[in-house]
Scaffold this motif. Structure first.
Motif, PDB file in Angstrom:
ATOM      1  N   ASP A  33       0.824  -1.218   0.000  1.00  0.00           N
ATOM      2  CA  ASP A  33       0.000   0.000   0.000  1.00  0.00           C
ATOM      3  C   ASP A  33       0.850   1.256   0.000  1.00  0.00           C
ATOM      4  O   ASP A  33       0.521   2.237  -0.685  1.00  0.00           O
ATOM      5  CB  ASP A  33      -0.939   0.002   1.218  1.00  0.00           C
ATOM      6  CG  ASP A  33      -2.039  -1.047   1.110  1.00  0.00           C
ATOM      7  OD1 ASP A  33      -2.347  -1.459  -0.031  1.00  0.00           O
ATOM      8  OD2 ASP A  33      -2.574  -1.459   2.153  1.00  0.00           O
ATOM      9  N   TYR A  61       2.380   1.618  -3.515  1.00  0.00           N
ATOM     10  CA  TYR A  61       1.320   1.891  -4.490  1.00  0.00           C
ATOM     11  C   TYR A  61       0.796   3.327  -4.345  1.00  0.00           C
ATOM     12  O   TYR A  61       0.695   4.064  -5.334  1.00  0.00           O
ATOM     13  CB  TYR A  61       0.175   0.892  -4.324  1.00  0.00           C
ATOM     14  CG  TYR A  61      -0.999   1.172  -5.239  1.00  0.00           C
ATOM     15  CD1 TYR A  61      -0.946   0.820  -6.587  1.00  0.00           C
ATOM     16  CD2 TYR A  61      -2.144   1.805  -4.758  1.00  0.00           C
ATOM     17  CE1 TYR A  61      -2.017   1.092  -7.434  1.00  0.00           C
ATOM     18  CE2 TYR A  61      -3.214   2.086  -5.594  1.00  0.00           C
ATOM     19  CZ  TYR A  61      -3.145   1.726  -6.926  1.00  0.00           C
ATOM     20  OH  TYR A  61      -4.201   2.002  -7.768  1.00  0.00           O
ATOM     21  N   ASN A  62       0.489   3.728  -3.134  1.00  0.00           N
ATOM     22  CA  ASN A  62      -0.044   5.077  -2.908  1.00  0.00           C
ATOM     23  C   ASN A  62       0.979   6.155  -3.241  1.00  0.00           C
ATOM     24  O   ASN A  62       0.631   7.220  -3.747  1.00  0.00           O
ATOM     25  CB  ASN A  62      -0.516   5.224  -1.454  1.00  0.00           C
ATOM     26  CG  ASN A  62      -1.738   4.371  -1.155  1.00  0.00           C
ATOM     27  OD1 ASN A  62      -2.547   4.103  -2.040  1.00  0.00           O
ATOM     28  ND2 ASN A  62      -1.869   3.924   0.089  1.00  0.00           N
ATOM     29  N   LYS A 102       1.072   6.643  -7.026  1.00  0.00           N
ATOM     30  CA  LYS A 102      -0.081   7.365  -7.584  1.00  0.00           C
ATOM     31  C   LYS A 102       0.113   8.877  -7.524  1.00  0.00           C
ATOM     32  O   LYS A 102      -0.655   9.627  -8.138  1.00  0.00           O
ATOM     33  CB  LYS A 102      -1.359   6.980  -6.833  1.00  0.00           C
ATOM     34  CG  LYS A 102      -1.730   5.516  -6.926  1.00  0.00           C
ATOM     35  CD  LYS A 102      -1.959   5.045  -8.354  1.00  0.00           C
ATOM     36  CE  LYS A 102      -3.282   5.527  -8.920  1.00  0.00           C
ATOM     37  NZ  LYS A 102      -3.533   4.944 -10.273  1.00  0.00           N
ATOM     38  N   GLN A 103       1.150   9.337  -6.810  1.00  0.00           N
ATOM     39  CA  GLN A 103       1.375  10.772  -6.639  1.00  0.00           C
ATOM     40  C   GLN A 103       2.453  11.330  -7.557  1.00  0.00           C
ATOM     41  O   GLN A 103       2.769  12.519  -7.487  1.00  0.00           O
ATOM     42  CB  GLN A 103       1.776  11.067  -5.185  1.00  0.00           C
ATOM     43  CG  GLN A 103       0.752  10.613  -4.160  1.00  0.00           C
ATOM     44  CD  GLN A 103       1.261  10.835  -2.744  1.00  0.00           C
ATOM     45  OE1 GLN A 103       1.599  11.948  -2.348  1.00  0.00           O
ATOM     46  NE2 GLN A 103       1.336   9.767  -1.966  1.00  0.00           N
ATOM     47  N   ASP A 137       4.646  11.250 -11.591  1.00  0.00           N
ATOM     48  CA  ASP A 137       4.448  11.075 -13.035  1.00  0.00           C
ATOM     49  C   ASP A 137       5.380  10.035 -13.629  1.00  0.00           C
ATOM     50  O   ASP A 137       5.090   9.467 -14.689  1.00  0.00           O
ATOM     51  CB  ASP A 137       4.671  12.414 -13.746  1.00  0.00           C
ATOM     52  CG  ASP A 137       3.680  13.467 -13.282  1.00  0.00           C
ATOM     53  OD1 ASP A 137       2.468  13.266 -13.494  1.00  0.00           O
ATOM     54  OD2 ASP A 137       4.115  14.471 -12.686  1.00  0.00           O
ATOM     55  N   LYS A 182       1.267  -3.369 -10.520  1.00  0.00           N
ATOM     56  CA  LYS A 182      -0.077  -2.783 -10.569  1.00  0.00           C
ATOM     57  C   LYS A 182      -0.009  -1.339 -11.081  1.00  0.00           C
ATOM     58  O   LYS A 182      -0.825  -0.928 -11.921  1.00  0.00           O
ATOM     59  CB  LYS A 182      -0.728  -2.832  -9.184  1.00  0.00           C
ATOM     60  CG  LYS A 182      -2.160  -2.285  -9.143  1.00  0.00           C
ATOM     61  CD  LYS A 182      -2.794  -2.513  -7.797  1.00  0.00           C
ATOM     62  CE  LYS A 182      -4.187  -1.858  -7.707  1.00  0.00           C
ATOM     63  NZ  LYS A 182      -5.126  -2.415  -8.700  1.00  0.00           N
ATOM     64  N   LEU A 183       0.948  -0.570 -10.592  1.00  0.00           N
ATOM     65  CA  LEU A 183       1.094   0.814 -11.047  1.00  0.00           C
ATOM     66  C   LEU A 183       1.393   0.877 -12.542  1.00  0.00           C
ATOM     67  O   LEU A 183       0.828   1.716 -13.266  1.00  0.00           O
ATOM     68  CB  LEU A 183       2.215   1.504 -10.262  1.00  0.00           C
ATOM     69  CG  LEU A 183       1.902   1.854  -8.809  1.00  0.00           C
ATOM     70  CD1 LEU A 183       3.197   2.186  -8.051  1.00  0.00           C
ATOM     71  CD2 LEU A 183       0.932   3.050  -8.729  1.00  0.00           C
ATOM     72  N   GLU A 212      -1.567   0.301 -14.611  1.00  0.00           N
ATOM     73  CA  GLU A 212      -2.471   1.455 -14.599  1.00  0.00           C
ATOM     74  C   GLU A 212      -1.897   2.650 -15.362  1.00  0.00           C
ATOM     75  O   GLU A 212      -2.487   3.723 -15.367  1.00  0.00           O
ATOM     76  CB  GLU A 212      -2.784   1.841 -13.154  1.00  0.00           C
ATOM     77  CG  GLU A 212      -3.597   0.765 -12.421  1.00  0.00           C
ATOM     78  CD  GLU A 212      -3.800   1.073 -10.943  1.00  0.00           C
ATOM     79  OE1 GLU A 212      -3.268   2.103 -10.462  1.00  0.00           O
ATOM     80  OE2 GLU A 212      -4.479   0.279 -10.270  1.00  0.00           O
ATOM     81  N   LEU A 242       1.472   4.005 -15.201  1.00  0.00           N
ATOM     82  CA  LEU A 242       2.619   4.773 -14.703  1.00  0.00           C
ATOM     83  C   LEU A 242       3.903   4.284 -15.363  1.00  0.00           C
ATOM     84  O   LEU A 242       4.149   3.081 -15.452  1.00  0.00           O
ATOM     85  CB  LEU A 242       2.736   4.620 -13.178  1.00  0.00           C
ATOM     86  CG  LEU A 242       3.882   5.403 -12.514  1.00  0.00           C
ATOM     87  CD1 LEU A 242       3.693   6.905 -12.678  1.00  0.00           C
ATOM     88  CD2 LEU A 242       4.017   5.043 -11.038  1.00  0.00           C
TER      89      LEU A 242
END
Length: 270
Positions: A61, A64-65, A68-69, A71, A87-88, A91, A93
């Protein structure tokens, strides 16, 4: 095309150690906004990056989190949560080096199997699920024992000369390698972009502390014949191409007594 400079672009780095600090000395020249994740509040990057987050690099987590912040995400150390990176990437990244490559590099058994599969010269090896399995196998002393995962800077590596040397080793998955009587330990840092364009830094020679088994001196250029240096460079480039690697890759090698070059292991760099 991304605008990396003086913009809203955020470069994320997993790890805030000394290598990350070297990266920041360059990003600051170009006004690149850097976001660092490290488990220690006292990490070398903590006070000089644009934004610092404290947390575990191995926690799904947290990684991953963090991803998400930003680029674009890179790593300063390969001991990170691969599932979060996969996973990133799925999606959308951008992550360099690629998670699929890091997954191989993280595991010394998979890394050695990869070298064999790609016809990259390396020392003979065997994989074992447990230390007990190793003890019950046919052993030929001396050999090099390596923990399959989480080894670094002399940790997780031991020259085993007798059965007694096995007693205090970790019980988990490991590999054993033939002990190579080498002339020199060499390394080449390869730079490769996502178009496959590749170059390398000069071959360096490494001298290790005899007790700590850590690099004490790096000599550049290596004190070797040009023909040996070129052979080492060609093999390092072959390794980067075999991985389809994007980023900086340190390829560590042995120069044998017969002047063959064997790849020991690789380490991704920021």
């Amino acid at each position: 095309m991304k605008n990396y400079f003086s913009s809203n672009f955020r470069l994320g780095v997993l790890g805030g150690g000394q290598l990350g600090k070297m990266l920041l000395t360059e990003t600051q020249k170009f006004d690149i906004y850097t976001v660092i994740l490290d488990s220690s509040a006292d990490a070398p990057c903590a006070q000089i990056c644009n934004e610092f987050h404290q947390g575990s690099l191995m926690d799904f987590d947290t990684v991953y989190n963090f991803g998400k912040q930003v680029d674009l995400l890179t790593i300063e150390i390969e001991h990170v949560n691969i599932d979060a990176l996969i996973k990133l990437e799925a999606e959308g990244l951008e992550i360099y080096p690629q998670p699929s490559v890091l997954q191989i590099i993280q595991h010394k058994g998979k890394q050695k199997d990869f070298f064999v599969k790609k016809n990259i010269p390396t020392s003979p090896h065997k994989r074992f699920e447990t230390l007990e399995e190793l003890k019950n196998s046919s052993l030929h002393f001396p050999f090099v024992w390596k923990s399959a995962q989480f080894g670094y800077d002399g940790t997780g590596v031991k020259i085993v000369r007798t059965f007694e040397d096995l007693e205090n080793l970790p019980k988990g998955e490991c590999i054993v390698e033939k002990l190579i009587p080498f002339k020199n330990e060499l390394a080449v840092v390869v730079a490769r972009n996502n178009n496959g364009e590749v170059t390398s830094y000069p071959v360096v020679e490494m001298e290790f502390h005899p007790e700590a088994n850590q690099v004490e001196y790096v000599i550049c250029p290596a004190r070797i014949d040009d023909s040996i240096a070129e052979k080492a460079r060609e093999i390092a480039l072959k390794v980067a191409d075999a991985f389809d690697f994007v980023g900086l890759l340190a390829v560590e090698m042995f120069q044998t007594q017969e002047d063959d070059i064997l790849v020991n292991e690789v380490a991704p760099r920021t």
